[in-house]
Design an enzyme around this catalytic site. Structure first.
Site, PDB file in Angstrom:
ATOM      1  N   SER A  33      42.947  36.680  46.680  1.00  9.77           N
ATOM      2  CA  SER A  33      41.499  36.772  46.911  1.00  9.77           C
ATOM      3  C   SER A  33      41.114  37.944  47.801  1.00  9.77           C
ATOM      4  CB  SER A  33      40.979  35.470  47.506  1.00  9.77           C
ATOM      5  OG  SER A  33      41.625  35.191  48.733  1.00  9.77           O
ATOM      6  N   HIS A 104      42.225  36.751  39.503  1.00  2.00           N
ATOM      7  CA  HIS A 104      42.688  36.341  40.829  1.00  2.00           C
ATOM      8  C   HIS A 104      42.389  34.884  41.078  1.00  2.00           C
ATOM      9  CE1 HIS A 104      39.146  35.705  43.449  1.00  2.00           C
ATOM     10  NE2 HIS A 104      38.533  36.521  42.604  1.00  2.00           N
ATOM     11  N   CYS A 105      43.171  34.322  41.979  1.00  2.00           N
ATOM     12  CA  CYS A 105      42.907  32.989  42.519  1.00  2.00           C
ATOM     13  C   CYS A 105      43.036  33.157  44.030  1.00  2.00           C
ATOM     14  CB  CYS A 105      43.844  31.938  41.915  1.00  2.00           C
ATOM     15  SG  CYS A 105      45.585  32.374  41.883  1.00  2.00           S
ATOM     16  N   ALA A 106      43.446  32.172  44.746  1.00 10.28           N
ATOM     17  CA  ALA A 106      43.571  32.337  46.197  1.00 10.28           C
ATOM     18  C   ALA A 106      44.756  33.232  46.541  1.00 10.28           C
ATOM     19  CB  ALA A 106      43.700  30.980  46.878  1.00 10.28           C
TER      20      ALA A 106
END
EC number: 3.1.3.16
Length: 189
Positions: A33, A104-106
């Site tokens: 992120s 994206h993710c975290a």
């Protein structure tokens, strides 16, 4: 399609990039992120679309970047399967318009990697095993959770009427067979 190594080997070998930005294809990147909210990095890599695969990460909206939200938690019972085709189609559409997509993710480990694998299977005609091998070469930290693996295995069967990865029982529980050796080594420790 079987590929021996990532076409962007510097991405896999530079320690500062392992957790940051990883280039998977000429038009597809995965990150955490922090990178997704770094205007300079996005600009330097000509990112035109950001797909945020999280329920918890807030987008910073920059001009000239299209945003797509996939609000899914990183839990084995979370359901990503219904997003496989629309997100793969979206990534492909961006590529056809000469754009670049950041998934994206975290952490850039599970959710974004899962959608990347689905895209590679659908548009690069890779088996799940080949897609995982390729992506892991480009981004060594990927590790979809077991629920996502089960969904990917189902998707691979839908696309190719066969499976190259299967879930197996191990001393640490149900895992994809590609982690069998790793699980065995963990048991020895």
């Amino acid at each position: 399609m079987t590929t021996a190594s990532c076409i962007f080997p510097s991405q896999a070998t530079q320690q500062d990039n392992i957790y940051g930005l990883s280039q998977i294809t000429a038009s597809l990147f995965i990150s955490n992120s922090a990178v997704a909210n770094d205007k300079l990095t996005l600009s330097n890599n000509h990112i035109t679309t950001i797909i945020n695969v999280s329920a918890e990460v807030v987008n910073t909206f920059f001009e000239d970047i299209q945003y797509v939200q996939v609000p899914v938690s990183d839990a084995p019972n979370s359901y990503l399967y219904d997003f496989f085709d629309p997100i793969a189609d979206h990534i492909h559409g961006v590529e056809m318009r000469n754009g670049r997509t950041l998934l994206h993710c975290a952490a850039g480990v599970s959710r974004s990697a899962t959608l990347c694998l689905a895209y590679l299977m659908k548009y690069h005609n890779m088996t799940l095993l080949d897609a995982h091998t390729w992506t892991k070469t480009c981004r060594p930290i990927i590790r979809p959770n077991n629920g996502f693996w089960e969904q990917l295995i189902h998707y691979e069967f839908k696309l190719f009427s066969r499976n190259t990865v299967r879930m197996i029982y191990s001393p640490i529980g149900l895992i994809p067979n590609i982690y069998e050796k790793e699980a065995y080594l963990m048991e020895l420790m």
